[in-house]
Design an enzyme around this catalytic site. Structure first.
Site, mmCIF file in Angstrom:
data_model
loop_
_atom_site.group_PDB
_atom_site.id
_atom_site.type_symbol
_atom_site.label_atom_id
_atom_site.label_comp_id
_atom_site.label_asym_id
_atom_site.label_seq_id
_atom_site.Cartn_x
_atom_site.Cartn_y
_atom_site.Cartn_z
ATOM 1 C CB THR A 1 4.685 2.953 5.124
ATOM 2 O OG1 THR A 1 3.496 3.656 4.819
ATOM 3 C CG2 THR A 1 4.982 1.941 4.020
ATOM 4 N N GLY B 1 -1.624 4.548 -3.056
ATOM 5 C CA GLY B 1 -0.331 5.230 -3.075
ATOM 6 C C GLY B 1 0.701 4.443 -3.857
ATOM 7 C CB THR C 1 8.261 4.630 3.483
ATOM 8 O OG1 THR C 1 7.304 5.222 4.364
ATOM 9 C CG2 THR C 1 9.655 4.957 3.982
HETATM 10 N N1 ASP Z 1 3.856 5.805 0.797
HETATM 11 C C1 ASP Z 1 2.665 5.574 1.576
HETATM 12 C C2 ASP Z 1 1.471 6.048 0.795
HETATM 13 O O1 ASP Z 1 1.535 7.082 0.185
HETATM 14 C C3 ASP Z 1 2.671 6.245 2.907
HETATM 15 C C4 ASP Z 1 3.967 6.185 3.672
HETATM 16 O O2 ASP Z 1 4.888 5.511 3.264
HETATM 17 O O3 ASP Z 1 4.066 6.839 4.726
HETATM 18 O O4 ASP Z 1 0.443 5.408 0.838
#
Ligand code: ASP
Length: 286
Positions: free
Chosen positions: A156, A186, A207
């Site tokens: 991300t 998310g 993230t």
């Molecule tokens: N936070 C992001 C989600 O859950 C994924 C990530 O940041 O790796 O969609």
């Protein structure tokens, strides 16, 4: 330099939290550095924090190393559904898209939602149709999946900037989690979870495990600690502590305070990031 500040302009970007494969680490590091250099150049040229976070996140979305825009991971049906948010501390406003398909740069669509609709967030089919109506090109799923077929489910991207006028902005963009249920959203596009920005206070981009980050409203937790007088690093550490103790979740956060001080913290093995102040050389970390 402003009287009490340490920097006139500041920028921090991230390329996700997780465990980055050894063979990808150079690409991840390089991607974060290039994005930070791009943003630094824009800030030094007088660009607004809002323009800078949008451009920096677009550059990361276009880089297939990261799980956002091109290079997004697929959901359980092999589709790409992306989430993004952009927050403008100057206007106290934000725009977001959730589970959007077939667009190359979700962060641009998020900004269009903020600037060209009375709404803050559009999701699913409505978000994709809005993008088409605004003239964003339709991008096939195969192109978004990138050469690897489906990117890793970390990577991300996000950015937080302070411009020479003292305005703060933040943005976050993601392909979400690999094999997620269709329609899963998310933390990333949710205000106060995936990002936050407020002039005179600071901003943050989160993230990691979105379900855990939402439960503690991660970016908002950072803002709460900043409001209570903590500096950026203390605020990041305290918010991460909340994430760990209340959810046991794996994630990370980057932030700036109103003086341009930088903070970051993570419970994952890696948090890919790069930052700079004014004309200083970009520092990267993975
Ligand atoms: N936070 C992001 C989600 O859950 C994924 C990530 O940041 O790796 O969609």
């Amino acid at each position: 330099m402003r009287g009490t500040g340490i920097a006139t302009t500041s920028l921090i970007v991230h390329g996700g939290a997780g465990i980055f494969r050894t063979d990808l680490q150079d690409l991840v590091r390089e991607g974060c550095i290039r994005a930070a250099e791009l943003g630094q150049g824009l800030l030094l040229g007088g660009a607004s924090a809002l323009d800078v976070v949008e451009r920096v996140v677009m550059a990361l979305e276009d880089n297939p190393t990261f799980n956002s825009g091109t290079g997004s991971c697929a959901n359980a049906q092999g589709e790409v559904e992306m989430d993004a948010i952009i927050v403008d501390g100057a206007r106290g406003d934000f725009g977001a898209v959730a589970a959007i398909r077939h667009v190359k740069n979700p962060v641009r669509v998020a900004r269009a939602v903020m600037e060209h609709t009375p709404h803050c967030m559009l999701m699913g089919r409505g978000a994709s149709s809005f993008a088409l109506e605004r003239g964003f090109e339709s991008t096939p799923t195969e192109e978004l999946l990138g050469e690897r077929g489906s990117g890793p489910d970390h990577g991300t991207v996000g950015a937080v900037a302070l411009d020479a006028q003292g305005h703060v902005a933040a943005a976050t963009s993601t392909g979400g989690t690999r094999d997620k249920l269709p329609g899963r959203v998310g933390d990333s596009p949710i205000i106060g979870c995936g990002a936050i920005a407020e002039d005179g206070l600071g901003g943050a981009s989160a993230t990691g495990d979105g379900e855990a980050l939402m439960r503690v409203m991660m970016a908002g937790a950072v803002a709460g600690y900043l409001r209570a007088g903590r500096n950026a690093q203390e605020a990041a550490d305290l918010a991460l502590q909340d994430l760990k103790t209340r959810t046991g979740g794996l994630g990370g956060v980057i932030c700036l305070d109103a003086s341009g001080r930088i903070g970051f913290a993570h419970s994952t093995t890696h948090l890919a990031l790069a930052y700079t102040h004014d004309r200083a050389e970009v520092v990267s970390r993975l």
